[in-house]
Structure formats: structure tokens, C-alpha cells
Motif scaffolding. Sequence first.
Motif, short mmCIF file in Angstrom:
data_model
loop_
_atom_site.label_atom_id
_atom_site.label_comp_id
_atom_site.label_asym_id
_atom_site.label_seq_id
_atom_site.Cartn_x
_atom_site.Cartn_y
_atom_site.Cartn_z
N HIS A 32 0.81 -1.20 0.14
CA HIS A 32 0.05 0.01 -0.17
C HIS A 32 0.93 1.19 0.01
CE1 HIS A 32 -3.14 -2.92 2.13
NE2 HIS A 32 -3.16 -2.79 1.00
N TYR A 33 2.01 1.23 0.64
CA TYR A 33 2.83 2.30 0.74
C TYR A 33 3.50 2.51 -0.60
CZ TYR A 33 6.99 5.16 1.31
OH TYR A 33 7.93 6.06 0.93
N ARG A 272 -5.72 11.22 -5.84
CA ARG A 272 -6.80 10.76 -6.55
C ARG A 272 -6.12 9.60 -7.47
NH1 ARG A 272 -7.02 16.74 -7.56
NH2 ARG A 272 -8.84 17.56 -6.38
N ALA A 273 -4.98 9.52 -8.03
CA ALA A 273 -4.49 8.43 -8.73
C ALA A 273 -4.39 7.19 -7.93
CB ALA A 273 -3.16 8.79 -8.99
N VAL A 274 -4.52 7.45 -6.52
CA VAL A 274 -4.18 6.10 -5.59
C VAL A 274 -5.72 5.54 -5.25
CG1 VAL A 274 -3.73 5.18 -3.34
CG2 VAL A 274 -2.15 6.76 -4.45
N LEU A 275 -6.81 6.30 -5.57
CA LEU A 275 -8.14 6.05 -5.20
C LEU A 275 -8.59 4.60 -5.84
CD1 LEU A 275 -10.01 9.29 -5.00
CD2 LEU A 275 -9.30 8.06 -3.06
N ILE A 278 -6.99 1.78 -3.92
CA ILE A 278 -7.74 1.63 -2.60
C ILE A 278 -8.94 0.97 -3.05
CG2 ILE A 278 -8.71 2.96 -0.76
CD1 ILE A 278 -6.48 5.14 -1.16
N GLN A 279 -9.99 1.14 -3.82
CA GLN A 279 -10.98 0.84 -4.08
C GLN A 279 -11.04 -0.73 -4.50
OE1 GLN A 279 -14.34 2.03 -3.45
NE2 GLN A 279 -14.48 -0.09 -3.41
N SER A 289 -8.42 1.18 7.13
CA SER A 289 -7.60 1.75 8.15
C SER A 289 -6.08 1.15 7.78
CB SER A 289 -7.81 1.36 9.47
OG SER A 289 -8.10 0.01 9.65
N HIS A 290 -6.07 0.04 7.16
CA HIS A 290 -4.94 -0.74 6.68
C HIS A 290 -4.20 -0.16 5.68
CE1 HIS A 290 -6.08 -5.10 8.81
NE2 HIS A 290 -6.03 -3.95 9.76
N ILE A 291 -4.92 0.73 4.86
CA ILE A 291 -4.50 1.58 3.69
C ILE A 291 -4.04 2.99 4.23
CG2 ILE A 291 -4.76 2.00 1.28
CD1 ILE A 291 -7.07 -0.23 1.37
#
Length: 348
Positions: A32-33, A272-275, A278-279, A289-291
Motif C-alpha cells: 500500500h505504501y 486521486r491516482a491512488v483511489l 484503494i477501491q 485503516s490498513h491502507i
Amino acid sequence: MPEKTVERQANSSFGPSRRFCVAPMMDWTTSHYRYLARQLSRHALLYTEMVTTGALIHGDTARFLRHHPAEYPLALQLGGSNPQELAHCAALAEQYGFDEVNLNVGCPSDRVQNNMIGACLMAHPDKVAEGVRAMVAATSLPVTVKHRIGINGRESWEDLCEFIEKVSEAGCQTFIVHARIAVLEGLSPKENRDIPPLKYDWVYHLKARYPHLEIIINGGIRTFDECRDHLEHTDGVMLGREAYHNPWLLAGVDAEFFGQPGPAQSRHDVLRAVLPFIQDELDRGVYLSHISRHLMGLFHGQPGGRQFRRYLSENAHRPGSGIEVIEQAMARVPEPSEASILQAITPA
């Protein structure tokens, strides 16, 4: 396993470029990081958290080695000392598409010491060499070692040179050197990152003594000015905590160290590019919360940054929290002007 989507950034015969690297950090350099970091820099070499050979061989191998194709160039860090196990895991690293396999000879925690992993191996250069030799035979990937300049009781310049010479003869050509000793009794892992004094000159002297080896310097580096100074004497720099707590630093890496424009235009655009990623993770059943804990530093030092962090802290852990929590947190930070964006991606 993911397919390669970017070409490796070659650095002569040493494999991917290590001019600027982000250090492996337990619980921090998760996938995630790393996905976030890759939206900030295309060229910085990223490292996984340390994964033990036992976990890979006896645990859920696919889960431990899972990563997104966007994370390349990416190195896998292994913890272990058994040559056969290290060889097996080095072959897995290549099978799963990593660009490098790195052996941890720097972690000072009691837990890994008891399993002959990490900094305690500095006292056993022949054992490290045996493991490296087995890894080199098992993979075509670069096999690298991350280590300290010594450990308590074995901290002389002669000890360090003996370690470098034996391990390089086994086939390792790249050494990532944390410029502190590790104190194996009496200091916690956290204290071992701060209390033993930094001796950058020792790393410089290593490069001067072994010019045919690739020497990367690590430990306490925070600014681009410091990076430039170190690059006068070494082949590359590795940043850890600063790159995690203030990830926007990475937005200037490609232009500063690789002569290429970076992908990031603003912190808001990065998020926005990460959204979509994440989804996808939420759809896999990962808790928000882990992300979100890896996003906390993105607006470090910015107006609204504290409100951003507070909103995530108070809401990301709630049952059913979704992408809207990230969007609502981001809305608490004013969008920057174009001029301020240009200034922000040119760090000192």
C-alpha cells in the motif's frame, strides 16, 4: 503474479539503478505504501519489508510476495541464513517478477537474532558468504546485502573490510551500508536507529577502497542536499523514515537524480491516482485503516494537513468505511495554485 509493465532502470552491470532508494521498513513499506510512492517517483528503487525465508517456504508464499505491477522497480528483502532456504527464496523472487533480491544483515531485534537473521550475521561473514553464493547460483537477479558497519564487539575497520571482501568474493557486488554499528544487547531496534553514531566517512572509505563494488549509503539521511553530498562519494543513497513520514519528498526524485520529469503534479492529484487502487483493495476485503495509515504523511506541513490526518484517524477504522472517507479527508486540504505546485516539487 503481476507482469512487468516498466523496463528495468539499468545501472551498468549492477542491475536496477540504486541512485535513490527507499529503505525496507517493517510494517511500513507494504504494498500500500509502495503504490503511493510510485505515484510520486517512477525511478526510485523500492524495497519490500523484510520477509523471512521460513515465512515464504512454510507460509502463504503468494500473499507474502504479492505486489502490484505499478511498483516496479522493486526489490525483495529476505531474512535468513540457511543457504538452501535462501537459494529457494531467491528463485521465488525471480519467479514473482522482482528486480533484485536483498539479504538483511542489519536488523538488530532480539526476535531475528534468535533465528540467525539480521545484524548478528555481521559476526559470521563466512556464513553470509555461503548464503550469498547459494542465492547467486539460484537466480539471475542481482543479489545484494544490506548491513551495518559493524556490531558491538566486532566494530573495527578491519572487521568491516573482512566482511565486504568475503561476501563480495561470493558474488555480491552491491552493498547497502547503514553507517552505524548495531548494538545487539541493551538497545531496542528503535534506539539502534538513533543512538549509535553515524560514521558516513567509513562508507566513503569503503567506496574508495573497493571502487569495483557498488556502495549505497543509508542512515539518517533526510534532505536532497545531504543526498547530493553523499553522491559525491558513493553510488547511491537510501532513505527510510523521511521518505515514509514525508512521502512528498519523492515527488522531486526523478528530476533531481534521474533527469526525468516526475509523475506527480500535486498531492491532491497523487491521492486521486491512488483511489482506484484503494477501491480494489477494499473490494478484496482489506480494511481501509490498513491502507489509510500509509497516507498520513502526504500532506505533511500543508495547510489542512492536520485536519486530513485527524479525519482519517477518526473515521478510517469505522466498520464499512470506504473510499468516501479518503475523499472527505482530502476535501479538508485546500487545492494549491499551479505556481505553488511547481515550487513544491523542487525540494531543497
